[in-house]
Design an enzyme around this catalytic site. Sequence first.
Site, short mmCIF file in Angstrom:
data_model
loop_
_atom_site.label_atom_id
_atom_site.label_comp_id
_atom_site.label_asym_id
_atom_site.label_seq_id
_atom_site.Cartn_x
_atom_site.Cartn_y
_atom_site.Cartn_z
N TYR A 141 44.14 32.65 38.10
CA TYR A 141 45.19 31.85 37.47
C TYR A 141 44.95 30.34 37.67
O TYR A 141 45.60 29.51 37.04
CB TYR A 141 46.58 32.23 38.00
CG TYR A 141 47.05 33.61 37.58
CD1 TYR A 141 46.27 34.41 36.74
CD2 TYR A 141 48.25 34.13 38.01
CE1 TYR A 141 46.68 35.68 36.37
CE2 TYR A 141 48.68 35.40 37.63
CZ TYR A 141 47.88 36.17 36.82
OH TYR A 141 48.30 37.42 36.45
N LYS A 191 38.47 44.81 43.57
CA LYS A 191 37.64 45.48 42.55
C LYS A 191 36.19 45.21 42.94
O LYS A 191 35.39 44.67 42.16
CB LYS A 191 38.01 44.93 41.16
CG LYS A 191 37.35 45.64 40.00
CD LYS A 191 37.87 47.04 39.76
CE LYS A 191 37.11 47.71 38.62
NZ LYS A 191 37.32 49.17 38.56
N ASP A 223 42.16 49.87 40.33
CA ASP A 223 42.48 50.92 39.35
C ASP A 223 43.05 52.15 40.04
O ASP A 223 44.00 52.79 39.57
CB ASP A 223 41.26 51.27 38.48
CG ASP A 223 39.95 51.28 39.24
OD1 ASP A 223 39.93 50.80 40.39
OD2 ASP A 223 38.95 51.77 38.71
N ASP A 247 50.01 40.39 40.81
CA ASP A 247 50.99 40.17 39.75
C ASP A 247 51.28 41.50 39.04
O ASP A 247 52.42 41.91 38.86
CB ASP A 247 50.39 39.14 38.76
CG ASP A 247 51.40 38.60 37.78
OD1 ASP A 247 52.58 38.95 37.88
OD2 ASP A 247 50.99 37.84 36.89
N ASP A 251 54.57 44.34 39.83
CA ASP A 251 55.50 44.67 38.75
C ASP A 251 55.56 46.18 38.54
O ASP A 251 56.62 46.76 38.32
CB ASP A 251 55.09 43.99 37.44
CG ASP A 251 55.82 42.67 37.24
OD1 ASP A 251 56.30 42.10 38.23
OD2 ASP A 251 55.89 42.20 36.09
#
Length: 356
Positions: A141, A191, A223, A247, A251
């Site tokens: 980000y 990852k 994942d 993020d 959620d």
Amino acid sequence: MEAKITLLPGDGIGPEVVNEAVKVLTAVAAQHTHTFTFTEKMAGGIAIDETGDPLPEDTLGACLESDAVLLGAVGGPKWSDPKAAVRPEQGLLKLRKSLGVFANIRPVKVFAALADASPLRPERVQNVDIVFVRELTGGIYFGQPQGREMVDGLRSGHDTMRYNEMEIKRVVNVAFKLAQGRRGKVTSVDKANVLASSRVWREVAHEVAAEYPDIEYEDVLVDAMAMYLVNRPGDFDVVVTGNMFGDILSDEASMISGSLGMLPSAALGEGMLGLYEPIHGSAPDIAGKGIANPLATILSTAMLLRSSLGLEEEASKVETAVSQVLAAGYRTADLARGGETAVNTQEMGDLVVKAL
Ligand code: NAD
């Protein structure tokens, strides 16, 4: 105690839920003879409309001078044109960066009275008590270069995911310290099978883990974590991860509790100054109707009392008051099930104050 709290109600339902949170903080101050001074400032879409800047200097200055910042939410359809040069989210990212709050703490807990509000079967959500620690001021980000350009005559865009060892170490340390006061387990999500930045993340996380032999540690690929949160959410204690993975996963995890309207968050750095906000957005679909659930923001004030003001007893009282109101059967529209009468935003705030 005397404390300066900057309020950034923002857009949409932000002002509605912050209003109720202030009622609760005012009641806490009166009960315990603390003096909380509230200063309200503009941020987000409303600040763009009024000043052209989603985080005016005056707002940032007030935040930096305060003991804690309470934010409602920013954004909405009026400011969501992806081609706009100025967007509300830029203000939020700048605020986090300027306050140096690099660790976003998001507890996901299922209140016993709301177990049936979860989309997962009740036996899956029993005992769910996870704290997400999301890195907040680095990663994709913020990484440069970022931009759009024409490549071979095609519109293209690019972002950069980069972490250095200092950024990883400090946020993983926050996770281990939290785990020491909880069930003693840290799960680091990356990852590393594909991304170079994740391989550095994992290497540094292992070095930090070696300093905490009392804490159980595991690595999980992002994942796989997306699946585990649905089929065995009760197995996790503290989960630490980078900005984008955090993020998305937090959620996903928030849905376990049944409503976005229940989940608080804190953004913390090295010092006591923290930024507290509900994890939900400005909910333009219900803004102005007076039906938003203020509990996520009220629970954010409990985190504020605990982490920025060191008022553990007061923080627990707020959390207990929320549990009592839910146990007594009161629900806002987002939580009410068939046949249940919903209370509105203000009534819910008043009920929590009464329970206090
Ligand atoms: P949202 O969280 O605003 O809303 C998602 C859904 O949840 C909506 O149906 C909404 O009505 C409901 N909801 C959210 N909070 C609720 C509450 N307290 N009580 C009852 N129902 C609630 O997410 P979105 O619709 O994707 O985003 C709307 C705007 O908010 C966008 O502009 C987005 O950029 C912004 N946003 C801001 C923040 C922030 O300020 N930190 C976070 C997320 C989204």
